[in-house]
Design a protein around this motif. Structure first.
Motif, PDB file in Angstrom:
ATOM      1  N   UNK A 149       9.506  -2.985  -3.266  1.00 33.75           N
ATOM      2  CA  UNK A 149       9.506  -1.851  -4.691  1.00 33.75           C
ATOM      3  C   UNK A 149       9.449  -2.412  -5.982  1.00 33.75           C
ATOM      4  N   UNK A 150      10.149  -3.529  -5.994  1.00 30.13           N
ATOM      5  CA  UNK A 150      10.032  -4.507  -7.211  1.00 30.13           C
ATOM      6  C   UNK A 150       8.718  -5.283  -7.451  1.00 30.13           C
ATOM      7  N   UNK A 151       8.197  -5.717  -6.313  1.00 34.30           N
ATOM      8  CA  UNK A 151       6.939  -6.397  -6.443  1.00 34.30           C
ATOM      9  C   UNK A 151       5.866  -5.679  -6.879  1.00 34.30           C
ATOM     10  N   UNK A 183       0.586  -1.184   0.123  1.00 33.60           N
ATOM     11  CA  UNK A 183      -0.037  -0.254  -0.014  1.00 33.60           C
ATOM     12  C   UNK A 183       0.798   1.217  -0.078  1.00 33.60           C
ATOM     13  N   UNK A 184       1.878   1.144   0.787  1.00 31.92           N
ATOM     14  CA  UNK A 184       2.717   2.373   1.006  1.00 31.92           C
ATOM     15  C   UNK A 184       3.579   2.620  -0.355  1.00 31.92           C
ATOM     16  N   UNK A 185       3.980   1.460  -0.813  1.00 23.43           N
ATOM     17  CA  UNK A 185       4.809   1.679  -2.086  1.00 23.43           C
ATOM     18  C   UNK A 185       3.862   2.220  -3.444  1.00 23.43           C
ATOM     19  N   UNK A 232       8.881   2.743   3.657  1.00 19.39           N
ATOM     20  CA  UNK A 232       9.006   4.150   3.825  1.00 19.39           C
ATOM     21  C   UNK A 232      10.299   4.249   5.022  1.00 19.39           C
ATOM     22  N   UNK A 233      10.845   3.328   5.095  1.00 14.28           N
ATOM     23  CA  UNK A 233      11.935   3.047   6.254  1.00 14.28           C
ATOM     24  C   UNK A 233      13.248   3.374   5.182  1.00 14.28           C
ATOM     25  N   UNK A 268       1.190   4.299  -2.825  1.00 15.60           N
ATOM     26  CA  UNK A 268       0.979   5.608  -2.437  1.00 15.60           C
ATOM     27  C   UNK A 268       2.369   6.405  -2.920  1.00 15.60           C
ATOM     28  N   UNK A 269       3.407   5.863  -2.700  1.00 19.96           N
ATOM     29  CA  UNK A 269       4.560   6.534  -2.918  1.00 19.96           C
ATOM     30  C   UNK A 269       4.646   7.087  -4.409  1.00 19.96           C
ATOM     31  N   UNK A 270       3.897   6.080  -5.290  1.00 20.77           N
ATOM     32  CA  UNK A 270       3.933   6.228  -6.689  1.00 20.77           C
ATOM     33  C   UNK A 270       2.534   7.263  -7.169  1.00 20.77           C
ATOM     34  N   UNK A 271       2.277   7.902  -6.000  1.00 23.72           N
ATOM     35  CA  UNK A 271       1.120   8.703  -6.191  1.00 23.72           C
ATOM     36  C   UNK A 271      -0.387   8.177  -6.382  1.00 23.72           C
TER      37      UNK A 271
END
Lengths: 234, 280
Positions: B248-250, B33-35, B237-238, B37-40
């Motif tokens: 990130x790759x997943x 979810x965070x990854x 996010x860490x 969200x990081x990609x907007x």
């Protein structure tokens, strides 16, 4: 546009054959016939029935045939023909309105099968099943009346059952049970054996009793001398 | 910041599931979810593990929970009141669950209503499934468009994942309405190359041969995961670690980007794992 008043269509028909084994039917023959019809009423009542004279070329008495035809029809069975009849028998059969059915590619049954009490030539339409996916853990696939073919793997914790043969084009890791209705001629084929359990007509082997040399091999399992055999396929 | 403000949201429902407990579902749900969200992508992660609230702790928002998923289903609160916005990423939201109710509080109709409402606002809706294959897990997967099956490279986890794949193929809305399978991919977590080399763990190839679904990613066993969850920080996010790069790759693969898995999983222990030294 008017519809055709008649259409001619080919059709295949599955019939049940009653094979006569004695030349002169006596009281015990009719008792056995009654018993057979009673025990297999579901299968026989309402189904087209043939008389098979293969074993009894000498059965040629008009009186005996008449008695037999009346006895069978009295049970509500739809007797319509004869097969493997001598010309003499054919002529007699025609007198009772029975037609000669050509047997064609229908090969004679093996002696061993014929003597087996559980064997009969009562053949119902098989319902083979082909499954085109993996059978996952916890899933159960059953072919109640016929063969089961699985194009995919059977996972550990999955079960596949068939009254006929089982073919698995993939890895068998779960349980496979063929001949679940008691067919001892049923076989299991799989392209890679890692089974938890193999069973044919109730006789089984578990992963612990399967020889380690057969693991991961392309094998077939079959019954011989009341024992479950597993053999590598080349 | 939300790039898709003028466009309709994607409204895609992804379930993170496994069958077996303790394999890393919640960690993975939070990281994915965070990854995203990081990609907007405007993303919400929902905790379906009623009675065993964990997701909010891993996301570091446990003190901000007032209303929850169950309150919304039962009409005691509006969705807007229960959604918690992440303090680090303004595209990331959490819908926590109740710690006091049980799984019977989840109803199919209630879950569908909440998901439909979320689909109108979010690009990705990540459902963090409870362990097991009972009601909670089945409802978490029921409305999914896609599934991520989290597996550890050991036999019991793989077998449970296989069971879950069977349910995904039969007990979902897609399967029941359209006869279609939910697209499922496997995420192998807690991979310990040394234990594989020692023959104590299954290899990725073993896992994939049994499960017969595409590989979404491989997350190495890492102390960074434990540290991150202890401080309520989704691992991506860490500070960078082998595990965060794995997630990130997943996520890149989840979005359809081509990422080579082969090189990653063959890589020797990375800089960080050598630096922090995985426990022997």
């Amino acid at each position: 546009m008017r519809a055709e008043p008649i259409q001619v269509r080919g059709r295949f028909l599955t019939a049940i054959a009653i094979r006569i084994e004695v030349d002169t039917p006596d009281a015990s023959f009719f008792a056995a016939l009654d018993e057979k019809i009673r025990s297999a009423a579901n299968l026989m009542v309402g189904a087209p029935i043939l008389l098979d004279f293969e074993k009894v070329p000498g059965f040629a008495s008009r009186g005996h045939l008449g008695e037999l035809v009346r006895a069978i029809r009295a049970k509500g069975l739809l007797l319509f023909g004869v097969q493997n009849a001598t010309p003499e028998q054919q002529a007699l059969a025609e007198e009772f309105g029975l037609i000669q059915v050509l047997v064609g590619r229908d090969t004679p049954v093996q002696q061993a099968r014929a003597t087996s009490p559980r064997r009969s030539r009562l053949v119902a339409q098989p319902e083979n099943k082909v499954i085109h996916r993996h059978v996952r853990s916890g899933q159960l696939v059953v072919a109640e009346r016929g063969d089961l073919t699985i194009i995919g793997s059977v996972a550990s914790g999955a079960e596949v059952l068939a009254s006929g043969n089982i073919h698995i084009y993939g890895t068998l890791r779960g349980r496979a049970m063929a001949g679940v209705e008691g067919d001892t001629s049923a076989r299991i084929f799989c392209s890679k054996l890692e089974a938890e359990l193999l069973a044919i007509a109730g006789l089984f082997k578990t992963s612990e009793t399967i020889h380690p040399d057969l693991r991961r091999c392309n094998v077939q399992a079959f019954l011989e001398d009341e024992t479950l055999h597993i053999e590598r396929l080349v | 910041m939300t790039q898709l403000k003028d466009k309709a949201p994607l409204g895609k429902v992804i379930v993170i599931t496994s069958g077996k407990g303790g394999v890393g579902k919640t960690t993975s749900a939070a990281a994915i979810a965070a990854a995203l969200a990081k990609r907007d992508f405007k993303t919400v992660v929902i905790d379906f593990d009623v009675g065993l609230r964990n997701l909010d702790m891993i996301m570091g928002c446990e003190r901000r929970v007032v209303f929850d998923f169950i309150n919304v289903i039962q009409g005691e609160a509006r969705l807007k009141q229960a959604l918690i916005r992440d303090k680090r990423l303004d595209t990331l939201w959490i819908l926590p669950t109740s710690q006091t109710r049980d799984k019977d509080a989840l109803t199919k109709e209630g879950v569908e209503k909440v998901l439909n409402e979320l689909k109108e606002q979010f690009d990705y809706i990540i459902c963090d499934s409870p362990a097991g294959i009972e009601r909670g897990a089945q409802l978490a997967m029921y409305f999914a468009d896609e599934a991520v099956v989290v597996t550890n490279p050991e036999v019991s986890s793989v077998r449970d994942s296989d069971r879950v794949l069977g349910l995904l193929a039969s007990k979902t809305k897609r399967a029941e309405d359209e006869g279609a399978e939910v697209k499922a991919q496997v995420l192998v977590t807690r991979l310990d190359q040394r234990r594989i080399d020692a023959g104590e763990m299954m290899t990725i190839d073993d896992v994939l041969e049994i499960l017969a679904v595409p590989l979404l990613g491989v997350i190495p066993e890492s102390t960074a995961v434990l540290r991150a969850s202890n401080v309520g920080m989704p691992i991506v996010l860490d500070e960078p670690s082998a595990a965060s790069r794995g997630y990130e790759a997943a996520v890149a693969r989840l979005l359809g980007e081509e990422v080579d898995t082969q090189t990653e999983r063959d890589k020797k222990p990375g800089f960080f794992s050598r630096l922090f030294g995985a426990p022997a």
